[in-house]
Enzyme design. Sequence first.
Site, PDB file in Angstrom:
ATOM      1  N   GLU A  50      73.987  -2.983  45.927  1.00  0.00           N
ATOM      2  CA  GLU A  50      73.381  -2.539  47.056  1.00  0.00           C
ATOM      3  C   GLU A  50      73.851  -1.440  47.999  1.00  0.00           C
ATOM      4  O   GLU A  50      75.306  -1.562  48.075  1.00  0.00           O
ATOM      5  CB  GLU A  50      73.408  -4.108  47.931  1.00  0.00           C
ATOM      6  CG  GLU A  50      73.087  -3.894  49.522  1.00  0.00           C
ATOM      7  CD  GLU A  50      73.751  -4.985  50.103  1.00  0.00           C
ATOM      8  OE1 GLU A  50      74.022  -4.643  51.686  1.00  0.00           O
ATOM      9  OE2 GLU A  50      74.003  -6.075  49.690  1.00  0.00           O
ATOM     10  N   THR A  79      71.902  -4.064  55.016  1.00  0.00           N
ATOM     11  CA  THR A  79      72.017  -3.866  56.322  1.00  0.00           C
ATOM     12  C   THR A  79      70.293  -3.366  56.904  1.00  0.00           C
ATOM     13  O   THR A  79      70.461  -2.313  57.566  1.00  0.00           O
ATOM     14  CB  THR A  79      72.883  -2.860  56.737  1.00  0.00           C
ATOM     15  OG1 THR A  79      74.131  -2.976  55.889  1.00  0.00           O
ATOM     16  CG2 THR A  79      73.291  -2.868  58.250  1.00  0.00           C
ATOM     17  N   LYS A 138      70.846 -14.758  51.799  1.00  0.00           N
ATOM     18  CA  LYS A 138      72.248 -14.376  51.620  1.00  0.00           C
ATOM     19  C   LYS A 138      73.075 -15.255  52.782  1.00  0.00           C
ATOM     20  O   LYS A 138      72.946 -14.887  53.909  1.00  0.00           O
ATOM     21  CB  LYS A 138      72.179 -12.974  52.268  1.00  0.00           C
ATOM     22  CG  LYS A 138      73.452 -12.294  52.546  1.00  0.00           C
ATOM     23  CD  LYS A 138      73.254 -10.739  53.230  1.00  0.00           C
ATOM     24  CE  LYS A 138      74.599 -10.186  53.555  1.00  0.00           C
ATOM     25  NZ  LYS A 138      74.274  -9.006  54.457  1.00  0.00           N
TER      26      LYS A 138
END
Length: 223
Positions: A50, A79, A138
């Site tokens: 990521e 993000t 997550k």
Amino acid sequence: MTSENGGADTAAFVTRLRRERLAAIVRGGDRHAALRTVLALAEEGVGLIEVSLTSADATGVIAEAARETAGAAWIGAGTVVTRDDAARARDAGASWIVTPALGEGVTAAAEAGLPLLAGALTPTECVAAMAAGATAVKLFPASAVGPGYLPALRGPFPGLPVVPVGGVDAEAARAYLAAGAVAVGVGSPLVGDAADGGDLAALRARARTFRAVCGGHGKEADA
């Protein structure tokens, strides 16, 4: 395997997530160092990487890393908060999306059919994340609750795929996986200062350690 929108096929992503059991999180202020970090991780066999959109030229890093790794690693965007974030990540060629919380980024990624790790912490947020189309939750910030939280959470939700993120070092990764996490997301304990120009040899050593702990390509964790 990719979907029509260019992202990873969701089922294939779930299979890879369970097989790899490790997702690296790269966040850096130096574009070239961040790219070198991604490529070094891929060379060490880390298959899910990521790149945080808070990184310098994040979309450029994602696009170039996706070309350079040519599917050997699946490059995601992290993000992702807004619809614009999700669109920029998709256009850059991100195979999957990670959000820090519920919101527009989750909705946009789900609408685009991209595999999605949606940030959540409480039982209510976890249920909302899956209802919104998340591929997995997550669990963030995982350091706020610790590995002992997972058995309690999975009691009423035994099928919930959870990926703890936030303060996950090698010892914590082992504990989270033993507690039933499908995978762990690891940032600074793995990446260190490499994405800001730090030592790539040290990064490679840490990558080997985490892969050994997580048992990449080993048996799948229970979802």
